[in-house]
Design a protein around this motif. Structure first.
Motif, PDB file in Angstrom:
ATOM      1  N   SER A 381       0.817  -1.150   0.115  1.00  0.00           N
ATOM      2  CA  SER A 381       0.018  -0.011   0.010  1.00  0.00           C
ATOM      3  C   SER A 381       0.825   1.169   0.138  1.00  0.00           C
ATOM      4  CB  SER A 381      -1.014  -0.080   1.254  1.00  0.00           C
ATOM      5  OG  SER A 381      -0.167  -0.013   2.258  1.00  0.00           O
ATOM      6  N   ALA A 382       2.017   1.167   0.654  1.00  0.00           N
ATOM      7  CA  ALA A 382       2.746   2.245   0.581  1.00  0.00           C
ATOM      8  C   ALA A 382       3.378   2.667  -0.911  1.00  0.00           C
ATOM      9  CB  ALA A 382       4.190   2.011   1.110  1.00  0.00           C
ATOM     10  N   LEU A 383       3.045   1.873  -1.817  1.00  0.00           N
ATOM     11  CA  LEU A 383       3.598   2.087  -3.160  1.00  0.00           C
ATOM     12  C   LEU A 383       2.531   2.710  -4.039  1.00  0.00           C
ATOM     13  CD1 LEU A 383       4.966  -1.660  -4.053  1.00  0.00           C
ATOM     14  CD2 LEU A 383       6.479   0.212  -3.466  1.00  0.00           C
ATOM     15  N   LYS A 384       1.341   2.533  -3.616  1.00  0.00           N
ATOM     16  CA  LYS A 384       0.308   3.218  -4.540  1.00  0.00           C
ATOM     17  C   LYS A 384       0.273   4.453  -4.749  1.00  0.00           C
ATOM     18  CE  LYS A 384      -3.388  -0.421  -3.976  1.00  0.00           C
ATOM     19  NZ  LYS A 384      -3.867  -1.102  -2.830  1.00  0.00           N
ATOM     20  N   PRO A 401      10.966  -8.769  -3.624  1.00  0.00           N
ATOM     21  CA  PRO A 401       9.788  -8.150  -3.805  1.00  0.00           C
ATOM     22  C   PRO A 401       9.210  -8.550  -5.230  1.00  0.00           C
ATOM     23  CG  PRO A 401      11.036  -6.392  -3.954  1.00  0.00           C
ATOM     24  CD  PRO A 401      12.022  -7.610  -3.657  1.00  0.00           C
ATOM     25  N   ASP A 402       8.013  -8.310  -5.420  1.00  0.00           N
ATOM     26  CA  ASP A 402       7.352  -8.661  -6.670  1.00  0.00           C
ATOM     27  C   ASP A 402       7.695  -7.196  -7.452  1.00  0.00           C
ATOM     28  OD1 ASP A 402       5.823  -8.848  -8.863  1.00  0.00           O
ATOM     29  OD2 ASP A 402       4.153  -9.814  -7.779  1.00  0.00           O
ATOM     30  N   PHE A 403       8.616  -7.497  -8.549  1.00  0.00           N
ATOM     31  CA  PHE A 403       8.814  -6.128  -9.180  1.00  0.00           C
ATOM     32  C   PHE A 403       7.623  -5.717 -10.055  1.00  0.00           C
ATOM     33  CE2 PHE A 403      13.155  -7.585  -7.756  1.00  0.00           C
ATOM     34  CZ  PHE A 403      13.320  -6.397  -6.968  1.00  0.00           C
ATOM     35  N   ASP A 404       7.084  -6.650 -10.908  1.00  0.00           N
ATOM     36  CA  ASP A 404       5.808  -6.346 -11.543  1.00  0.00           C
ATOM     37  C   ASP A 404       4.762  -5.584 -10.547  1.00  0.00           C
ATOM     38  OD1 ASP A 404       7.095  -7.661 -13.767  1.00  0.00           O
ATOM     39  OD2 ASP A 404       5.829  -9.496 -13.170  1.00  0.00           O
ATOM     40  N   LEU A 405       4.758  -5.985  -9.324  1.00  0.00           N
ATOM     41  CA  LEU A 405       3.671  -5.381  -8.844  1.00  0.00           C
ATOM     42  C   LEU A 405       4.022  -3.849  -8.441  1.00  0.00           C
ATOM     43  CD1 LEU A 405       1.823  -6.793  -5.677  1.00  0.00           C
ATOM     44  CD2 LEU A 405       2.979  -4.754  -5.515  1.00  0.00           C
ATOM     45  N   ILE A 406       5.553  -3.873  -8.181  1.00  0.00           N
ATOM     46  CA  ILE A 406       5.897  -2.494  -7.972  1.00  0.00           C
ATOM     47  C   ILE A 406       5.928  -1.585  -9.003  1.00  0.00           C
ATOM     48  CG2 ILE A 406       8.260  -1.062  -7.284  1.00  0.00           C
ATOM     49  CD1 ILE A 406       9.145  -3.465  -5.707  1.00  0.00           C
ATOM     50  N   GLY A 407       6.163  -2.228 -10.203  1.00  0.00           N
ATOM     51  CA  GLY A 407       6.058  -1.410 -11.390  1.00  0.00           C
ATOM     52  C   GLY A 407       4.836  -0.963 -11.836  1.00  0.00           C
ATOM     53  N   ASN A 408       3.826  -1.636 -11.492  1.00  0.00           N
ATOM     54  CA  ASN A 408       2.407  -1.269 -11.862  1.00  0.00           C
ATOM     55  C   ASN A 408       1.795  -0.218 -10.777  1.00  0.00           C
ATOM     56  OD1 ASN A 408       2.208  -2.930 -13.903  1.00  0.00           O
ATOM     57  ND2 ASN A 408       1.640  -4.777 -12.511  1.00  0.00           N
ATOM     58  N   ILE A 415      13.605   3.339  -8.470  1.00  0.00           N
ATOM     59  CA  ILE A 415      13.855   2.694  -7.162  1.00  0.00           C
ATOM     60  C   ILE A 415      15.174   3.185  -6.524  1.00  0.00           C
ATOM     61  CG2 ILE A 415      14.606   0.540  -5.957  1.00  0.00           C
ATOM     62  CD1 ILE A 415      12.526  -1.138  -7.803  1.00  0.00           C
ATOM     63  N   VAL A 416      15.198   3.759  -5.537  1.00  0.00           N
ATOM     64  CA  VAL A 416      16.479   3.944  -4.934  1.00  0.00           C
ATOM     65  C   VAL A 416      16.752   3.098  -3.975  1.00  0.00           C
ATOM     66  CG1 VAL A 416      17.809   5.875  -3.877  1.00  0.00           C
ATOM     67  CG2 VAL A 416      16.229   6.462  -5.424  1.00  0.00           C
ATOM     68  N   ASP A 417      17.972   2.393  -3.861  1.00  0.00           N
ATOM     69  CA  ASP A 417      18.285   1.211  -2.959  1.00  0.00           C
ATOM     70  C   ASP A 417      19.293   1.684  -2.054  1.00  0.00           C
ATOM     71  OD1 ASP A 417      18.783  -0.957  -1.701  1.00  0.00           O
ATOM     72  OD2 ASP A 417      18.920  -2.053  -3.386  1.00  0.00           O
ATOM     73  N   GLY A 418      18.751   2.062  -0.814  1.00  0.00           N
ATOM     74  CA  GLY A 418      19.951   2.418   0.272  1.00  0.00           C
ATOM     75  C   GLY A 418      20.600   1.127   0.801  1.00  0.00           C
ATOM     76  N   ARG A 419      20.475   0.041   0.367  1.00  0.00           N
ATOM     77  CA  ARG A 419      21.138  -1.037   0.888  1.00  0.00           C
ATOM     78  C   ARG A 419      21.530  -2.242   0.037  1.00  0.00           C
ATOM     79  NH1 ARG A 419      22.313   0.498   6.260  1.00  0.00           N
ATOM     80  NH2 ARG A 419      20.620   1.891   6.821  1.00  0.00           N
ATOM     81  N   ASN A 420      21.380  -1.701  -1.264  1.00  0.00           N
ATOM     82  CA  ASN A 420      21.954  -2.873  -2.489  1.00  0.00           C
ATOM     83  C   ASN A 420      21.526  -3.977  -2.277  1.00  0.00           C
ATOM     84  OD1 ASN A 420      23.595  -0.554  -3.163  1.00  0.00           O
ATOM     85  ND2 ASN A 420      25.618  -1.202  -2.740  1.00  0.00           N
ATOM     86  N   LEU A 421      20.200  -3.988  -2.219  1.00  0.00           N
ATOM     87  CA  LEU A 421      19.560  -5.587  -2.062  1.00  0.00           C
ATOM     88  C   LEU A 421      19.092  -6.096  -3.219  1.00  0.00           C
ATOM     89  CD1 LEU A 421      16.880  -4.591   0.285  1.00  0.00           C
ATOM     90  CD2 LEU A 421      19.036  -5.495   0.862  1.00  0.00           C
ATOM     91  N   TYR A 422      19.001  -5.270  -4.497  1.00  0.00           N
ATOM     92  CA  TYR A 422      18.769  -5.849  -5.727  1.00  0.00           C
ATOM     93  C   TYR A 422      19.649  -5.890  -6.904  1.00  0.00           C
ATOM     94  CZ  TYR A 422      14.503  -4.277  -3.378  1.00  0.00           C
ATOM     95  OH  TYR A 422      13.489  -4.280  -2.165  1.00  0.00           O
ATOM     96  N   ASP A 423      19.394  -6.603  -7.827  1.00  0.00           N
ATOM     97  CA  ASP A 423      20.276  -6.663  -9.083  1.00  0.00           C
ATOM     98  C   ASP A 423      19.985  -5.767 -10.150  1.00  0.00           C
ATOM     99  OD1 ASP A 423      21.510  -7.674 -11.247  1.00  0.00           O
ATOM    100  OD2 ASP A 423      20.630  -9.784 -11.242  1.00  0.00           O
ATOM    101  N   PRO A 424      21.160  -5.057 -10.311  1.00  0.00           N
ATOM    102  CA  PRO A 424      20.976  -3.771 -11.042  1.00  0.00           C
ATOM    103  C   PRO A 424      20.531  -4.192 -12.484  1.00  0.00           C
ATOM    104  CG  PRO A 424      23.003  -3.593 -10.024  1.00  0.00           C
ATOM    105  CD  PRO A 424      22.356  -4.880  -9.508  1.00  0.00           C
ATOM    106  N   GLN A 425      21.022  -5.344 -12.947  1.00  0.00           N
ATOM    107  CA  GLN A 425      20.820  -5.751 -14.451  1.00  0.00           C
ATOM    108  C   GLN A 425      19.568  -6.152 -14.453  1.00  0.00           C
ATOM    109  OE1 GLN A 425      23.839  -7.168 -16.235  1.00  0.00           O
ATOM    110  NE2 GLN A 425      22.727  -7.479 -18.129  1.00  0.00           N
ATOM    111  N   LEU A 426      18.794  -7.002 -13.594  1.00  0.00           N
ATOM    112  CA  LEU A 426      17.744  -7.405 -13.568  1.00  0.00           C
ATOM    113  C   LEU A 426      16.535  -6.230 -13.759  1.00  0.00           C
ATOM    114  CD1 LEU A 426      16.034 -10.513 -11.860  1.00  0.00           C
ATOM    115  CD2 LEU A 426      14.944  -8.121 -11.401  1.00  0.00           C
TER     116      LEU A 426
END
Ligand code: NAD
Ligand code: UPG
Length: 448
Positions: A381-384, A401-408, A415-426
């Motif tokens: 809900s924070a994303l909406k 997380p579900d990146f499709d859901l985030i994108g929608n 996305i700004v990632d302060g903890r380097n959690l995700y794969d930049p390429q993906l």
């Protein structure tokens, strides 16, 4: 043994419950009546994994008790712990007023011999001040009662406090008094069975050991953050560099995670306090000053990424934030990077929609009347309708997380990632503008 703990915060409550769990008879004293009333009702004031059942169990079997009655507390324990806060004074030095107030209380009510143990993080020389305060009050009372002041700094981490206390790497004890030494061995014997974790030293060295440990860890983090800034500018990936250097056992993998700056109630204040101590003796602590200034700059990075992406125009934008606490597994927001980010966003006219698994109440308490903050019930809900997502804290539920859901849900895929959690390429392949910490490659691709 009969033990009293003054100050029932993160350190005092955990320490008291852990000591009670092995059979010591512990009385907890705090000046906060609400806190003590709640504890008696089983309401635990902080979120700390494993703490609630420990407090419940030890309170029910009578080994853990709570009071605001200082006289009762003093008469209870031969051992009197001081575990009150030592917040930064206006000039950054540790404010000892709470510590000295407890010393005064102990001296006011003591009628038999006491071992006073300083567990709070305090500057070198504080044990002498505590001893002097007790002597002063006893002299006024015209009493001559023996006592010793021991330094026994605490090294627990929030979020892992119970296990750190149950299985400490080391138990540092500063004392030159043989009787205190024997008492400390007896007190900690249950935690010292499979190998000797006790390290005895003089009082001043024990006091400095605490600051040295925190400053060393903070230095590692600022060093990596500095490397991450270089990596960004040089088109390198700090995550690869981290693996590359961590594999050297002399460096190790721990505390070399780059991020949006260190927070919490300890590193910022303890680095600052040691700088002040150094200044007082006319020594310029160049390295510690740099550790502090690198961290200050690092805490601005998330906002800078957002501001650069939106070309300086954040007015009216809605920014989703995942993670408010200064680290995962705690509800503590003291010196959290999320606070620096939110304040900068509000200053720029943006609105924040935030979610944290444990720190929502704390955030509400800090910013209760802020119309530009919406605390949302779930991470989804924070994303909406938000224009970007910022990850401030690496709670495990944010890791995959579900990146499709985030994108929608987001109006723009940022996305700004302060903890380097995700794969930049993906994320780049999925059409996100992805900004992380020290990942030159992802920044280069996005800007291309
Ligand atoms: N939080 C940590 O992770 C951590 C770890 C290691 C060391 N330390 C150090 O331990 C100390 C305590 O930190 P904390 O985070 O537990 O603090 P805290 O703020 O959570 O708790 C301090 C408690 O002391 C109580 N208090 C104040 N004056 C009192 C008095 N005269 N008598 C009885 N109670 C009183 C307050 O009401 C409060 O409940 C600090 O010096 C800190 O630097 C903290
Ligand atoms: O590689 C790392 C490790 C930590 N952090 C940050 O550093 C801060 C502090 O983290 P951590 O040390 O895990 O938590 P604290 O509960 O503040 O514990 C520190 O401060 C306590 C209080 O003095 C000490 O007792 C502990 O030993 C010491 O680790 C947090 O903001 C983390 O996000 C990083 O940025 N990178």
């Amino acid at each position: 043994m009969k033990v009293t703990v003054f100050g029932i915060g993160y350190v005092g409550l955990v320490q008291a419950a852990v000591l009670a769990s092995v059979g010591h008879d512990v009385m907890c004293v705090d000046i906060d009546e609400q806190k003590i009333d709640n504890l008696k009702k089983g309401i635990i004031p902080i979120y700390e994994p494993g703490l609630t059942p420990l407090v419940e169990e030890t309170y029910q079997n009578g080994l853990l008790n709570f009071t605001t009655d200082a006289a009762k507390g003093v008469s209870h324990g031969t051992i009197q712990f001081i575990a009150v806060g030592t917040p930064p004074d206006e000039d950054g030095s540790a404010d000892l007023k709470y510590v000295l107030a407890v010393a005064e209380t102990i001296a006011t009510y003591m009628t038999d011999e006491k071992i006073v143990i300083d567990k709070s993080t305090v500057p070198v020389g504080t044990a002498d001040k505590v001893a002097a305060k007790i002597a002063e009050v006893l002299a006024k009372r015209k009493q001559s009662i023996p006592y010793d002041v021991v330094s026994n700094p605490e090294f627990l981490k929030e979020g892992a406090a119970v296990s750190d206390c149950m299985k400490p790497d080391r138990i540092v004890v500063g004392t030159e008094n043989e009787k205190s030494r024997v008492a400390m061995r007896e007190l900690y014997a249950p935690f010292n069975r499979n190998h000797d974790r006790m390290i005895f030293m003089d009082v001043r060295s024990a006091e400095l050991t605490k600051y040295a440990a925190n400053c060393m860890l903070a230095t590692k983090i600022s060093f990596m953050n500095e490397m991450s800034n270089l990596a960004e500018l040089l088109g390198a990936d700090i995550e690869a560099v981290r693996h590359g250097i961590g594999s050297d056992s002399r460096i190790g993998y721990q505390f070399i995670y780059p991020g949006c700056g260190y927070g919490g109630s300890c590193f910022p204040k303890d680095v600052q306090a040691l700088v002040r101590t150094a200044n007082e003796i006319n020594y310029k602590p160049a390295l510690l000053e740099a550790v502090e200034s690198v961290n200050y700059a690092q805490k601005q990075k998330l906002f800078t990424h957002l501001s650069n992406h939106f070309k300086g125009d954040l007015a009216g934008k809605t920014i989703a934030i995942w993670g408010l606490s200064f680290k995962p597994q705690t509800d503590d927001m003291r010196e959290a990077s999320s606070i620096v980010l939110m304040k900068a966003l509000w200053q720029a006219g943006a609105i924040v929609q935030a979610y944290d698994p444990e720190a929502m109440e704390e955030c509400q308490r800090i910013f209760n009347d802020n119309d530009n903050l919406a605390l949302m019930g779930t991470k989804e809900s924070a994303l909406k309708g938000a224009d970007a997502l910022v990850v401030c804290t690496e709670w495990s539920q944010f890791r995959a997380p579900d990146f499709d859901l985030i994108g929608n849900a987001l109006t723009t895929k940022v996305i700004v990632d302060g903890r380097n959690l995700y794969d930049p390429q993906l994320l780049n392949e999925r059409g996100f503008a992805y900004y992380a910490i020290g990942r030159g490659d992802s920044v280069k691709k996005v800007n291309a």
